[in-house]
Motif scaffolding. Structure first.
Motif, PDB file in Angstrom:
ATOM      1  N   LEU A  62     -10.725  21.972 -18.505  1.00  0.00           N
ATOM      2  CA  LEU A  62     -11.629  22.982 -19.058  1.00  0.00           C
ATOM      3  C   LEU A  62     -13.092  22.628 -18.763  1.00  0.00           C
ATOM      4  CD1 LEU A  62      -9.908  23.613 -22.503  1.00  0.00           C
ATOM      5  CD2 LEU A  62     -10.047  25.211 -20.595  1.00  0.00           C
ATOM      6  N   GLY A  63     -13.427  21.350 -18.958  1.00  0.00           N
ATOM      7  CA  GLY A  63     -14.797  20.933 -18.674  1.00  0.00           C
ATOM      8  C   GLY A  63     -15.134  21.007 -17.197  1.00  0.00           C
ATOM      9  N   VAL A  64     -14.218  20.585 -16.343  1.00  0.00           N
ATOM     10  CA  VAL A  64     -14.461  20.618 -14.906  1.00  0.00           C
ATOM     11  C   VAL A  64     -14.631  22.057 -14.422  1.00  0.00           C
ATOM     12  CG1 VAL A  64     -13.396  20.164 -12.657  1.00  0.00           C
ATOM     13  CG2 VAL A  64     -13.349  18.416 -14.439  1.00  0.00           C
ATOM     14  N   ILE A 238     -19.483  15.614 -22.885  1.00  0.00           N
ATOM     15  CA  ILE A 238     -18.945  14.965 -24.089  1.00  0.00           C
ATOM     16  C   ILE A 238     -17.486  15.337 -24.297  1.00  0.00           C
ATOM     17  CG2 ILE A 238     -19.125  14.910 -26.598  1.00  0.00           C
ATOM     18  CD1 ILE A 238     -22.140  15.076 -26.280  1.00  0.00           C
ATOM     19  N   PHE A 239     -17.139  16.593 -24.056  1.00  0.00           N
ATOM     20  CA  PHE A 239     -15.758  17.006 -24.219  1.00  0.00           C
ATOM     21  C   PHE A 239     -14.854  16.342 -23.179  1.00  0.00           C
ATOM     22  CE2 PHE A 239     -17.153  20.758 -26.770  1.00  0.00           C
ATOM     23  CZ  PHE A 239     -16.379  20.450 -27.877  1.00  0.00           C
ATOM     24  N   ILE A 240     -15.358  16.174 -21.978  1.00  0.00           N
ATOM     25  CA  ILE A 240     -14.562  15.474 -20.968  1.00  0.00           C
ATOM     26  C   ILE A 240     -14.309  14.034 -21.407  1.00  0.00           C
ATOM     27  CG2 ILE A 240     -14.607  14.596 -18.601  1.00  0.00           C
ATOM     28  CD1 ILE A 240     -16.002  17.136 -17.758  1.00  0.00           C
ATOM     29  N   GLY A 445     -19.056  17.453 -29.828  1.00  0.00           N
ATOM     30  CA  GLY A 445     -19.511  18.477 -28.890  1.00  0.00           C
ATOM     31  C   GLY A 445     -20.203  19.622 -29.584  1.00  0.00           C
ATOM     32  N   ILE A 446     -19.632  20.108 -30.680  1.00  0.00           N
ATOM     33  CA  ILE A 446     -20.255  21.200 -31.405  1.00  0.00           C
ATOM     34  C   ILE A 446     -21.559  20.751 -32.039  1.00  0.00           C
ATOM     35  CG2 ILE A 446     -19.065  20.788 -33.591  1.00  0.00           C
ATOM     36  CD1 ILE A 446     -19.736  24.203 -32.079  1.00  0.00           C
ATOM     37  N   ALA A 707     -14.630  25.855 -28.277  1.00  0.00           N
ATOM     38  CA  ALA A 707     -13.504  26.263 -29.117  1.00  0.00           C
ATOM     39  C   ALA A 707     -12.179  25.829 -28.505  1.00  0.00           C
ATOM     40  CB  ALA A 707     -13.531  27.783 -29.309  1.00  0.00           C
ATOM     41  N   ALA A 708     -12.007  26.051 -27.186  1.00  0.00           N
ATOM     42  CA  ALA A 708     -10.750  25.674 -26.540  1.00  0.00           C
ATOM     43  C   ALA A 708     -10.541  24.164 -26.567  1.00  0.00           C
ATOM     44  CB  ALA A 708     -10.729  26.188 -25.106  1.00  0.00           C
ATOM     45  N   SER A 709     -11.598  23.410 -26.278  1.00  0.00           N
ATOM     46  CA  SER A 709     -11.467  21.952 -26.247  1.00  0.00           C
ATOM     47  C   SER A 709     -11.202  21.394 -27.640  1.00  0.00           C
ATOM     48  CB  SER A 709     -12.737  21.332 -25.665  1.00  0.00           C
ATOM     49  OG  SER A 709     -12.948  21.773 -24.347  1.00  0.00           O
TER      50      SER A 709
END
Length: 816
Positions: A62-64, A238-240, A445-446, A707-709
């Motif tokens: 998702l991040g990529v 950050i999510f990655i 992340g949020i 939201a997805a992550s």
């Protein structure tokens, strides 16, 4: 013989070294072996191993995907600009266009608007057989025909576009191809005409395409764009990093088993890095696949009025290669850093005991470094020629990343002091006390996104004053302004009557205006005195000047007063009044063509009556001041006004639905070339508006990723606790109790993260404003963004409840 002299029996020779020990690799070979072993663990281990790897790949993917989309933005914007320039038409693209020829055509702008969406349109009339068609069109449509874009064709065929279909009632004979559109959602049409000419507002040309204006980007907006890029991309990184650490507790137990069979600490860390590396490489593949899928769908999705052709969505090679290399390297570094504070021993993981309290001092270093960079960055104003992009980006990134590092310490410091409460609350707090790092990482992340949004809004709120200007238009007196590039009293009367009969219209003011020349002696500069002449009914003239009395046939000479100084300045008022006095002399003949003495045909002469009274003019609803000669239709008699402009101001009843569409429909019935403008008190700078639109699109995509992550992270946390949840249910714990505990376990870090985001966002925004020499105007800008962040968390928690119910089944007690 002494004991010392006694010969010791020969020792048995040592056993030969095993081949594995003799050939133990070192250096790069050891890294390669252990990374490969970690990759094998990532794909083995049954369903647990595959699930863990799949969640990691999905989170990284998702991040990529969003990073690849970000690298494609420059090409998307360049392609849009190139298409827009190719669709432009210069007024005279060749010498033959000035005189007309076989390759020329007459065109007029017929753009309109439908429910807030712009509809681009042109009327075309070829003057020769070789007149070129517009880009994306095979031939110029004939009279009564039009070609439309696919998006406009679909809108006209739908029930929602019924009013627009009545306005554009020509027969559709074709569809505009991709080369003739700015984006797939472009609403555009070309209509043929048999009557269009230069006298009715047409322009002669022989080709399409214009050069770029080359307007430099405002330096203040450059600073805003830099911050916007940092705010949108840092949460992705950050999510990655969070996705790479999925399944950390199960991984540590497996690594402890490896220690039991003889692996040293360095080996197990390299194996863990190999496992994370495999999941990350799989995430690159997933991200590329998601990007390609989204690329095919981007033409069918319109976000904040923006879409793009799939062929334009192409990542820049350099940044894309950097992503491919940096993401796996970051995965290895994150894994090594995470394990540096964990002692994995043969009999277990030290982290399973009471954890050591996190230290604060080194977590403050990164945000303080960022603040120091921003505090020492050179000031930027509208006269700045070069904006230092790297210091601004580095400083903002350090502050935001530092907030992500502070959040685990803050969560641990607060939850360690919580005691007592209902059972769900105790379950949540005890879980956070044992392992708060995973929960903090899930909301980091949020936290960063909200902090960045607060800083951006602080800048937008202060800067909008510099990019919004008062138009001088009076929206209390009129809502729309309709004008024609040609006109006479007959056209004005028709416009007034037709608009009065239009549904939703409550008031209409119509005038005809032109510039006229006074005959006789020239001025000291050698020019004939000129002034404006405005024709309107008594009711209309009373709306633009203070009249003592009026009836049809009256004539007035209007001067500007002090209220007009806002439009033309004090010096302008004096100059225009002087010009009016020179030209508007009672009894003097006036050339209504405005070309007296220039040899442009016979003048149309009219005598200014001696009974003309002097009055004071004031601004009309558009903010324009009509000084000069004001006449009623009866005063001109049969005299025409060549080259005049007809104008109508319209007030509508806002309670009537689609009143604006009825007004535009009436204008199209009168003449498609009529310009309809909606009056507004403030006008926004185009560059500022484009940056704001970009932020809306990028912010929406980033929040979707967040939201997805977060949902993936939440499911991973529940999966780690599946056995524990099943045991609690088996011992009689109510499912609602566990659901509330999951909610509280998520809500606590969210509340703390939101508080940290507010503080960090206000600090970052203050220092960013210092760079552009501004001060904060509203300290409560964080309220809506804090609410958005809390709403995202609530939605993610609700979406995670169905997996939670499934994980509380008795099947969760099974183990492999």
């Amino acid at each position: 013989m002494t004991v010392l002299d006694r010969q010791a029996p020969p020792l048995s020779p040592p056993p030969p070294p095993s081949p594995a020990t003799a050939a133990a690799p070192t250096g790069l070979r050891a890294w390669a072996r252990d990374l490969a072993l970690g990759a094998r663990f990532a794909v083995s281990g049954g369903r647990e191993g595959w699930t863990r790897t799949a969640l990691t790949a999905l989170g990284v993917g998702l991040g990529v995907a969003l990073l690849l989309a970000a690298t494609a933005v420059p090409r998307i914007l360049d392609a849009r600009d190139a298409r827009s320039l190719a669709l432009g038409i210069p007024s005279a693209s060749s010498q033959s266009a000035a005189d007309g020829g076989a390759d020329t055509f007459i065109w007029a702008d017929a753009a309109t608007e439908f429910r807030g969406d712009p509809v681009s349109g042109r009327l075309l009339r070829p003057e020769g057989a070789d007149a070129p068609p517009p880009p994306g069109v095979t031939k110029i449509p004939g009279p009564g025909e039009m070609v439309v874009s696919p998006a406009l064709r679909d809108l006209l065929a739908s029930s929602e576009g019924e009013l627009l279909a009545q306005r554009l009632d020509d027969r559709i004979v074709g569809t505009i191809g991709d080369p003739g559109l700015v984006d797939p959602g472009d609403l555009r049409y070309y209509a043929g005409s048999s009557t269009l000419n230069a006298e009715t507002g047409g322009i002669r040309s022989s080709g399409y395409g214009r050069e770029a204006s080359g307007t430099p980007f405002n330096p203040l907006l450059v600073v805003l764009v830099i911050l916007m890029c940092v705010v949108l991309l840092v949460p992705v990184g950050i999510f990655i990093a969070t996705a790479v650490r999925f399944g950390g507790e199960r991984r540590d137990r497996r690594l402890a088993a490896l220690r039991l069979v003889g692996a040293d600490a360095r080996t197990v860390r390299r194996i863990a890095a190999g496992e994370a590396l495999f999941g990350t490489v799989a995430g690159l593949a997933v991200g590329a696949a998601l990007f390609l899928m989204a690329r095919q769908l981007v033409g069918h999705i319109r976000l904040w009025g923006f879409s793009a052709f799939p062929s334009d969505v192409v990542p820049e090679p350099g940044p894309a290669l950097l992503i491919v290399l940096a993401v796996p390297l970051a995965a290895v570094l994150v894994t090594q850093t995470a394990l540096s504070s964990v002692a994995i021993e043969p009999l277990g993981v030290v982290r399973d005991t009471r954890p050591r309290r996190r230290r604060l001092w080194w977590r403050l270093l990164l945000p303080l470094i960022g603040i120091g960079i921003l505090a020492t960055t050179a000031r930027v104003d509208e006269a700045t020629r070069y904006v230092g992009q790297f210091p601004i980006a580095a400083g903002a990134a350090c502050v935001l990343i530092g907030l992500a590092g502070l959040l685990p310490w803050l969560v641990e410091a607060v939850v360690s002091r919580l005691r007592g409460g209902p059972v769900p609350w105790q379950l949540a707090t005890r879980r956070l006390q044992l392992s708060s790092g995973t929960a903090a990482r899930a909301v980091s992340g949020i936290t960063v996104a909200v902090a960045g949004a607060i800083a951006l809004q602080m800048m937008f709120g202060v800067m909008q004053k510099d990019f919004l200007q008062l138009t001088g238009q009076d929206t209390d007196r009129a809502d729309f302004y309709v004008s024609a590039e040609y006109g006479d009293s007959a056209l004005a009367e028709r416009m007034i009557q037709d608009f009065r009969d239009t549904k939703g219209v409550s008031k209409v003011i119509g005038t005809v205006e032109t510039y006229v020349v006074a005959t006789g002696a020239p001025t000291e500069q050698g020019w004939q005195p000129t002034t404006s002449l405005t024709v309107g009914t008594c009711a209309t003239l009373r709306d633009i000047a203070e009249l003592p009395s009026c009836r049809d046939g009256d004539t007035f000479v209007a001067h500007l007063d002090s209220r007009a100084a806002k439009q033309v300045g004090a010096a302008g008022v004096k100059a225009q009044n002087s010009r009016t006095d020179e030209a508007a002399v009672p009894g003097r003949k006036i050339d209504l063509t405005g070309s007296y003495g220039e040899g442009n045909g016979e003048p149309v002469l009219w005598t200014l009556p001696g009974s003309a009274r002097t009055v004071t003019a004031f601004p009309d609803p558009m903010g324009d001041v009509h000084d000069g000669i004001l006449v009623t239709p009866g005063a001109l008699g049969s005299a025409g006004l060549p080259g005049a402009t007809a104008m109508v101001s319209i007030k509508v009843d806002q309670r009537v639905p689609d009143a604006a569409e009825y007004v535009r429909g009436t204008a199209a019935d009168i003449d498609p070339t009529l310009r309809v403008r909606a009056l507004k008190n403030l006008e926004r700078d185009k560059q500022y508006a484009s940056v704001q639109s970009g932020l809306q699109v990028g912010g929406t995509l980033t929040m979707m990723l967040i939201a997805a992550s977060m949902l993936v992270s939440q499911i991973e946390q529940l999966r780690e606790r599946r056995r524990l949840l099943s045991i609690l249910v088996a011992f009689g714990t109510r499912r609602a109790t566990l659901a509330w505990s999951v909610l509280w376990q998520t809500a606590l870090p969210v509340v703390l993260g939101t508080a940290l985001a507010i503080a960090g966002g206000l600090v970052l925004g203050t220092f960013m404003l210092g760079i552009i020499g501004k001060s904060a105007g509203d300290w409560w800008v964080f309220a809506p963004y804090a609410a958005v962040g809390a709403s995202v968390i609530l939605l993610v928690t609700l979406a995670s409840l169905p997996p939670l119910w499934r994980m509380m089944r008795p099947e969760g007690l099974r183990t492999e």
